[in-house]
Design a protein around this motif. Structure first.
Motif, PDB file in Angstrom:
ATOM      1  N   ARG A 139       0.709  -1.178  -0.219  1.00 41.99           N
ATOM      2  CA  ARG A 139       0.210   0.038   0.091  1.00 41.99           C
ATOM      3  C   ARG A 139       0.846   1.355   0.029  1.00 41.99           C
ATOM      4  O   ARG A 139       0.616   2.157  -0.709  1.00 41.99           O
ATOM      5  CB  ARG A 139      -1.087   0.016   1.327  1.00 41.99           C
ATOM      6  CG  ARG A 139      -2.087   1.054   0.994  1.00 41.99           C
ATOM      7  CD  ARG A 139      -2.933   0.865   2.175  1.00 41.99           C
ATOM      8  NE  ARG A 139      -3.831   1.761   2.278  1.00 41.99           N
ATOM      9  CZ  ARG A 139      -4.891   2.103   3.210  1.00 41.99           C
ATOM     10  NH1 ARG A 139      -4.922   1.240   4.559  1.00 41.99           N
ATOM     11  NH2 ARG A 139      -5.539   3.215   3.353  1.00 41.99           N
ATOM     12  N   LEU A 140       2.033   1.354   0.760  1.00 45.32           N
ATOM     13  CA  LEU A 140       3.006   2.451   0.591  1.00 45.32           C
ATOM     14  C   LEU A 140       3.345   2.697  -0.576  1.00 45.32           C
ATOM     15  O   LEU A 140       3.522   3.729  -1.281  1.00 45.32           O
ATOM     16  CB  LEU A 140       4.207   2.070   1.694  1.00 45.32           C
ATOM     17  CG  LEU A 140       4.933   3.336   1.758  1.00 45.32           C
ATOM     18  CD1 LEU A 140       4.376   4.626   1.911  1.00 45.32           C
ATOM     19  CD2 LEU A 140       6.072   3.085   2.551  1.00 45.32           C
ATOM     20  N   GLN A 142       2.182   1.802  -3.557  1.00 47.42           N
ATOM     21  CA  GLN A 142       0.914   2.313  -4.399  1.00 47.42           C
ATOM     22  C   GLN A 142       0.579   3.750  -3.907  1.00 47.42           C
ATOM     23  O   GLN A 142       0.528   4.375  -5.049  1.00 47.42           O
ATOM     24  CB  GLN A 142      -0.301   1.692  -3.941  1.00 47.42           C
ATOM     25  CG  GLN A 142      -0.512   0.335  -4.614  1.00 47.42           C
ATOM     26  CD  GLN A 142      -1.702  -0.617  -4.031  1.00 47.42           C
ATOM     27  OE1 GLN A 142      -2.428   0.015  -3.275  1.00 47.42           O
ATOM     28  NE2 GLN A 142      -1.794  -1.789  -4.466  1.00 47.42           N
ATOM     29  N   ALA A 143       0.961   4.285  -2.871  1.00 50.35           N
ATOM     30  CA  ALA A 143       0.952   5.701  -2.398  1.00 50.35           C
ATOM     31  C   ALA A 143       1.835   6.481  -3.151  1.00 50.35           C
ATOM     32  O   ALA A 143       1.847   7.468  -3.492  1.00 50.35           O
ATOM     33  CB  ALA A 143       0.734   5.831  -1.070  1.00 50.35           C
ATOM     34  N   ALA A 146       1.170   7.083  -6.827  1.00 47.99           N
ATOM     35  CA  ALA A 146       0.145   8.125  -6.661  1.00 47.99           C
ATOM     36  C   ALA A 146       0.644   9.370  -6.592  1.00 47.99           C
ATOM     37  O   ALA A 146       0.194  10.372  -7.229  1.00 47.99           O
ATOM     38  CB  ALA A 146      -0.998   7.392  -5.895  1.00 47.99           C
ATOM     39  N   VAL A 147       1.629   9.710  -5.691  1.00 47.92           N
ATOM     40  CA  VAL A 147       2.127  10.936  -5.319  1.00 47.92           C
ATOM     41  C   VAL A 147       3.087  11.338  -6.308  1.00 47.92           C
ATOM     42  O   VAL A 147       3.439  12.440  -6.792  1.00 47.92           O
ATOM     43  CB  VAL A 147       2.959  11.034  -3.914  1.00 47.92           C
ATOM     44  CG1 VAL A 147       3.609  12.267  -3.655  1.00 47.92           C
ATOM     45  CG2 VAL A 147       1.727  10.854  -2.898  1.00 47.92           C
ATOM     46  N   TYR A 202      -5.669   6.726   4.632  1.00 46.74           N
ATOM     47  CA  TYR A 202      -5.202   7.267   3.287  1.00 46.74           C
ATOM     48  C   TYR A 202      -4.242   8.415   3.423  1.00 46.74           C
ATOM     49  O   TYR A 202      -3.193   8.572   2.805  1.00 46.74           O
ATOM     50  CB  TYR A 202      -6.279   7.507   2.490  1.00 46.74           C
ATOM     51  CG  TYR A 202      -6.837   6.239   1.887  1.00 46.74           C
ATOM     52  CD1 TYR A 202      -6.584   5.476   0.698  1.00 46.74           C
ATOM     53  CD2 TYR A 202      -8.201   6.050   2.665  1.00 46.74           C
ATOM     54  CE1 TYR A 202      -7.162   4.530   0.170  1.00 46.74           C
ATOM     55  CE2 TYR A 202      -8.882   4.699   2.269  1.00 46.74           C
ATOM     56  CZ  TYR A 202      -8.401   4.235   1.008  1.00 46.74           C
ATOM     57  OH  TYR A 202      -9.088   3.067   0.678  1.00 46.74           O
ATOM     58  N   GLN A 203      -4.492   9.542   4.309  1.00 44.77           N
ATOM     59  CA  GLN A 203      -3.728  10.696   4.629  1.00 44.77           C
ATOM     60  C   GLN A 203      -2.363  10.313   5.079  1.00 44.77           C
ATOM     61  O   GLN A 203      -1.373  11.026   4.381  1.00 44.77           O
ATOM     62  CB  GLN A 203      -4.471  11.561   5.385  1.00 44.77           C
ATOM     63  CG  GLN A 203      -3.738  12.920   5.539  1.00 44.77           C
ATOM     64  CD  GLN A 203      -3.609  13.675   4.501  1.00 44.77           C
ATOM     65  OE1 GLN A 203      -4.527  13.838   3.612  1.00 44.77           O
ATOM     66  NE2 GLN A 203      -2.515  14.274   4.296  1.00 44.77           N
ATOM     67  N   TYR A 205      -0.741   7.437   4.751  1.00 40.10           N
ATOM     68  CA  TYR A 205       0.116   6.654   3.590  1.00 40.10           C
ATOM     69  C   TYR A 205       0.590   7.656   2.637  1.00 40.10           C
ATOM     70  O   TYR A 205       1.747   7.783   2.444  1.00 40.10           O
ATOM     71  CB  TYR A 205      -0.490   5.513   2.811  1.00 40.10           C
ATOM     72  CG  TYR A 205      -0.762   4.478   3.428  1.00 40.10           C
ATOM     73  CD1 TYR A 205       0.477   3.654   3.366  1.00 40.10           C
ATOM     74  CD2 TYR A 205      -1.754   3.987   4.306  1.00 40.10           C
ATOM     75  CE1 TYR A 205       0.481   2.346   3.846  1.00 40.10           C
ATOM     76  CE2 TYR A 205      -1.798   2.609   5.075  1.00 40.10           C
ATOM     77  CZ  TYR A 205      -0.432   1.822   4.864  1.00 40.10           C
ATOM     78  OH  TYR A 205      -0.535   0.598   5.415  1.00 40.10           O
ATOM     79  N   ARG A 206      -0.267   8.662   2.216  1.00 47.44           N
ATOM     80  CA  ARG A 206       0.104   9.599   1.139  1.00 47.44           C
ATOM     81  C   ARG A 206       1.179  10.389   1.725  1.00 47.44           C
ATOM     82  O   ARG A 206       1.988  11.108   1.125  1.00 47.44           O
ATOM     83  CB  ARG A 206      -1.184  10.261   0.839  1.00 47.44           C
ATOM     84  CG  ARG A 206      -1.947   9.416  -0.121  1.00 47.44           C
ATOM     85  CD  ARG A 206      -3.057  10.485  -0.598  1.00 47.44           C
ATOM     86  NE  ARG A 206      -2.756  11.426  -1.719  1.00 47.44           N
ATOM     87  CZ  ARG A 206      -2.755  11.049  -3.074  1.00 47.44           C
ATOM     88  NH1 ARG A 206      -3.093   9.988  -3.427  1.00 47.44           N
ATOM     89  NH2 ARG A 206      -2.082  12.043  -3.932  1.00 47.44           N
ATOM     90  N   ALA A 209       4.426   8.903   1.841  1.00 48.03           N
ATOM     91  CA  ALA A 209       4.948   8.556   0.422  1.00 48.03           C
ATOM     92  C   ALA A 209       5.484   9.948  -0.021  1.00 48.03           C
ATOM     93  O   ALA A 209       6.659   9.813  -0.710  1.00 48.03           O
ATOM     94  CB  ALA A 209       3.521   8.497  -0.536  1.00 48.03           C
ATOM     95  N   GLU A 276      -6.448   7.748  -5.713  1.00 46.56           N
ATOM     96  CA  GLU A 276      -6.106   6.139  -5.648  1.00 46.56           C
ATOM     97  C   GLU A 276      -7.137   5.284  -5.662  1.00 46.56           C
ATOM     98  O   GLU A 276      -7.148   4.476  -5.049  1.00 46.56           O
ATOM     99  CB  GLU A 276      -5.519   6.339  -3.928  1.00 46.56           C
ATOM    100  CG  GLU A 276      -4.347   7.250  -3.594  1.00 46.56           C
ATOM    101  CD  GLU A 276      -4.010   6.912  -2.274  1.00 46.56           C
ATOM    102  OE1 GLU A 276      -4.238   5.990  -1.489  1.00 46.56           O
ATOM    103  OE2 GLU A 276      -3.163   7.623  -1.679  1.00 46.56           O
TER     104      GLU A 276
END
Length: 338
Positions: A139-140, A142-143, A146-147, A202-203, A205-206, A209, A276
């Motif tokens: 998941r990290l 993926q974040a 995304a970033v 989610y916040q 993880y992002r 990231a 995401e």
């Protein structure tokens, strides 16, 4: 109890807790901490740093979405980390924690955050108070995609620390996590599920990231790429508005392509970057949000089945499952209360 144990425990009692409203519900000896909190930390074993004392750890656990957080304090403790796909995050509220791997030492003091991959290594604390959590590696990553748009240039194999008191890191994004957890602390008083409903995991993880982007000195490159995306933002924003205006319709991926003139691959990339999610996952969320609003203010004769079909669901069972997964409660509960 020996005098040394008494002195250590008296000093521990004076160590402040990391959060005001989370009181310890578990008190274990340092040597039992790894086993007692196995799901929340990745330690093979833990023990007191002072062999003359048993050492104590006082903790409580809570969830933010899928993240399990350990809040607490401890007498000086040391241990060995497990090896797995996750990443350990330590928010230090009092004292210090140090991570050692291949003779490289990385430490965090009060107001700092220690980030390290679970690739073995050892750790040690002073009298310590803080928050501990495990970030899922997949998941990290993926974040990070995304970033940053890519993970290929991001190195994830070493530990680092962000310090709020350093001149060059006063605006480091992870320092806001202390404020975020203060907010979470107040939310938990109202309802244990609120942090997850608000998507605060989610916040987290992002935010981390973005920390990895900065740590790898790629922020300027990400900003440049973001500027290139700005020219496309107007069309994309128009597409989002169109989805929300037509969420009761049977929107397909082809509809999104025709409306925006983007390819399927471009849409997948843009929705993953901004939300995401895939385009159709975003459409589903909008349909569910519309259904929630309708359930809260139903028309005469409305039923869960009718509302589900009005928002594009052919099978009410699928609607109920998606609705509960999204909001944490069933559509029938909302309709009854309305």
């Amino acid at each position: 109890m020996t005098p040394l144990n008494t002195l250590a425990e008296e000093k521990l009692a004076r160590v402040p807790l990391p959060l005001k409203n989370i009181e310890p519900t578990s008190i274990v000896e340092n040597k039992d901490f790894a086993a007692a909190s196995k799901e929340a930390i990745s330690a093979k074993y833990t023990r007191s740093r002072d062999r003359r004392t048993r050492g104590l750890t006082c903790t409580d656990e809570f969830h933010v979405g899928d993240l399990l957080i350990v809040s607490g304090k401890t007498t000086p403790m040391e241990g060995v980390n497990e090896k797995n796909n996750n990443f350990a995050l330590q928010l230090c509220a009092y004292g210090a924690v140090e991570y050692i791997k291949d003779d490289i030492r990385t430490s965090a003091q009060e107001g700092s955050i220690l980030v390290c991959p679970n690739n073995g290594g050892t750790f040690a604390t002073t009298f310590y108070s803080g928050l501990s959590l495990q970030l899922d590696g997949s998941r990290l990553r993926q974040a990070i995609v995304a970033v940053s748009g890519s993970q290929s240039a991001i190195k994830l194999d070493r530990a680092f620390t962000t310090r709020a008191n350093q001149k060059d890191s006063t605006q480091r994004p992870s320092t806001v996590l202390f404020k975020l957890f203060e907010y979470i602390d107040t939310l938990l008083l109202e309802d244990q599920s609120l942090p997850g409903i608000l998507g605060l995991d989610y916040q987290i993880y992002r935010t981390m990231a973005l920390e990895y982007v900065i740590e790898n000195k790629l922020l300027d490159e990400v900003k440049r790429r973001e500027r290139l995306q700005t020219s496309r933002s107007s069309v994309f924003d128009d597409l989002i508005d169109w989805i929300r205006e037509n969420r009761q319709s049977q929107i397909t991926l082809t509809d999104l392509q025709n409306q925006s003139h983007y390819s399927s691959r471009q849409l997948q990339s843009m929705f993953r970057r901004k939300f995401e999610s895939t385009p159709m996952e975003f459409v589903r969320r909008q349909r569910l949000s519309g259904a929630l609003a309708r359930l809260e203010n139903p028309k005469e004769g409305d039923t869960v089945t009718k509302i589900a079909r009005d928002f594009g669901y052919r099978h009410v069972s699928n609607f109920s499952t998606d609705f509960h997964k999204q909001f944490g409660f069933s559509p029938s509960q909302v309709l009854r209360s309305a």
